[in-house]
Design an enzyme around this catalytic site. Structure first.
Site, PDB file in Angstrom:
ATOM      1  N   ASP A 248      58.195  38.225-116.042  1.00  0.00           N
ATOM      2  CA  ASP A 248      57.863  37.178-115.062  1.00  0.00           C
ATOM      3  C   ASP A 248      56.445  36.679-115.254  1.00  0.00           C
ATOM      4  OD1 ASP A 248      60.143  38.828-113.766  1.00  0.00           O
ATOM      5  OD2 ASP A 248      60.125  36.847-112.829  1.00  0.00           O
TER       6      ASP A 248
ATOM      7  N   LYS B  81      60.860  42.737-113.426  1.00  0.00           N
ATOM      8  CA  LYS B  81      61.708  43.262-112.346  1.00  0.00           C
ATOM      9  C   LYS B  81      61.396  44.726-112.022  1.00  0.00           C
ATOM     10  CE  LYS B  81      64.077  41.548-110.364  1.00  0.00           C
ATOM     11  NZ  LYS B  81      63.559  41.026-109.064  1.00  0.00           N
TER      12      LYS B  81
HETATM   13  O1  MRU Z   1      63.988  38.321-109.071  1.00  0.00           O
HETATM   14  P1  MRU Z   1      64.504  37.644-110.304  1.00  0.00           P
HETATM   15  O2  MRU Z   1      65.964  37.805-110.504  1.00  0.00           O
HETATM   16  O3  MRU Z   1      64.046  36.207-110.394  1.00  0.00           O
HETATM   17  O4  MRU Z   1      63.768  38.431-111.482  1.00  0.00           O
HETATM   18  C1  MRU Z   1      64.067  38.131-112.803  1.00  0.00           C
HETATM   19  C2  MRU Z   1      63.380  39.017-113.758  1.00  0.00           C
HETATM   20  O5  MRU Z   1      62.648  39.910-113.421  1.00  0.00           O
HETATM   21  C3  MRU Z   1      63.576  38.692-115.223  1.00  0.00           C
HETATM   22  O6  MRU Z   1      63.512  39.857-115.995  1.00  0.00           O
HETATM   23  C4  MRU Z   1      62.465  37.746-115.671  1.00  0.00           C
HETATM   24  O7  MRU Z   1      62.363  36.654-114.805  1.00  0.00           O
HETATM   25  C5  MRU Z   1      62.670  37.255-117.044  1.00  0.00           C
HETATM   26  S1  MRU Z   1      64.020  36.136-117.155  1.00  0.00           S
HETATM   27  C6  MRU Z   1      64.079  35.497-118.718  1.00  0.00           C
END
Ligand code: MRU
Length: 339
Positions: free
Chosen positions: A234, A244
């Site tokens: 992220d 995550k």
């Molecule tokens: O809370 P989310 O589902 O938006 O979190 C997503 C993640 O943590 C992904 O691993 C990250 O955004 C990379 S997506 C290519």
């Protein structure tokens, strides 16, 4: 179809809260609808948040009645404020908004041309993400050997991006090269992106996948069932990867078991002017932990902690795979000085 598309003044995407049971398409015509879809995680995944925010600004421009540039820029700034309040952690959302705002402020044509320019720019951001993911796949696939078992966490697939995916992009590219790989997907409590979305995407492509609960990662590594870990991100800051919740524990276990731990992410995820101390880790509602779906599983009134993301220091990261290639930690530092 791409995960998000622009259709003449309407954004079309898939409601990720309904998958895999139902395929429901969402049509959005204003910034409030997009902001709500992001907050409720109908739209999710760092690169997709960037594209959605960009297209939300395109909606503002497309439907604007502004006659002067300053008026339209004011409308864009107001929309940017709403979008920036949705989710704080994925930097792609802020990056896309700031890129469009700064280009709009420097635009020299009239308001009508500016509106067209913003729509084109949003489309460009989406196209760039799709192209970056193909390159991430190409570079990352070189690290994958025939018959590797790859563990991934959450969903860093086509659904989290405009197309193809980052971590799943690497897996897809290796599979397309004919490598007979297998994937272990963690369920990813509490929102179950791994169980619901990653297994859905891989099954659809015919890539062998085994679903485990988050607390089985130590077991599968101890039993030598994992050759590599690949996750998305992220935000990549100077000292860490933010991804995550649960990523850090997987990285520590990988190091203990000498398993390479790769992070696949486009440069729109890089935030190398900040450190992990600067990042807001989103805290989500307690119901996501006390309930599974609409079913309560914990007693009423229990204290809950529900951070959506955690911090993995770079010492646990073997390499970062981006559209420019496979970056070691040393390359990442050099990259930073090139900015
Ligand atoms: O809370 P989310 O589902 O938006 O979190 C997503 C993640 O943590 C992904 O691993 C990250 O955004 C990379 S997506 C290519």
């Amino acid at each position: 179809m791409r995960t998000i598309e622009w259709h003449d003044g309407t954004i079309v995407t898939i409601d990720q809260t309904k998958l895999p049971q139902e395929t429901v398409f969402l049509e959005m015509k204003n910034v409030t609808e997009v902001a709500k879809a992001i907050k409720t995680m109908k739209i999710r995944g760092a690169p997709l948040l960037g594209a959605a925010a960009a297209f939300a600004l395109a909606l503002v421009s497309y439907h604007s009645k502004a006659v002067r540039n300053a008026e339209l820029i004011g409308e864009l700034e107001e929309a940017a404020g709403i979008l920036k309040e949705t989710r704080p952690t994925a930097v792609n959302l802020f990056w896309a908004i700031d890129r469009i705002l700064s280009e709009a402020r420097g635009f020299s044509g009239n308001a009508k041309d500016l509106a067209v320019f913003v729509v084109e720019e949003a489309q460009k951001i989406a196209d760039e993400d799709a192209a970056a993911n193909r390159l991430i796949g190409k570079h990352g696939a070189e690290l994958i050997r025939d018959r590797d078992a790859i563990l991934t966490h959450c969903n860093a697939g086509a659904l989290a991006t405009v197309d193809y995916g980052t971590a799943l992009g690497v897996i897809r590219a290796a599979w397309e090269q004919g490598k007979k790989i297998r994937v272990i997907a963690t369920e990813t409590r509490p929102k179950l992106q791994g169980a619901r979305l990653t297994t859905y995407e891989l099954k659809r492509d015919g890539i062998p996948v085994t679903l485990i609960t988050d607390n089985m990662v130590g077991y599968v590594m101890y039993k030598r069932m994992v050759d590599k870990v690949i996750v998305g991100a992220d935000r990549i800051v100077r000292d860490a990867v933010i991804n995550k919740i649960g990523t850090y524990a997987i990285a520590v276990l990988a190091k203990e078991h000498n398993i390479p731990f790769y992070v696949a992410a486009p440069k729109s995820t890089f935030d190398l002017v900040h450190t992990s101390a600067d990042v807001i880790l989103e805290q989500r509602p307690s119901e996501e932990v006390t309930h599974i779906g609409s079913q309560r599983i914990a007693p009423e009134g229990v204290n809950v902690l529900n951070p959506a993301f955690d911090i993995t220091p770079l010492e646990y990261v073997t390499a970062v795979i981006c559209e420019d290639g496979v970056l070691s930690k040393e390359d990442l530092v050099k990259f930073e000085s090139n900015l």
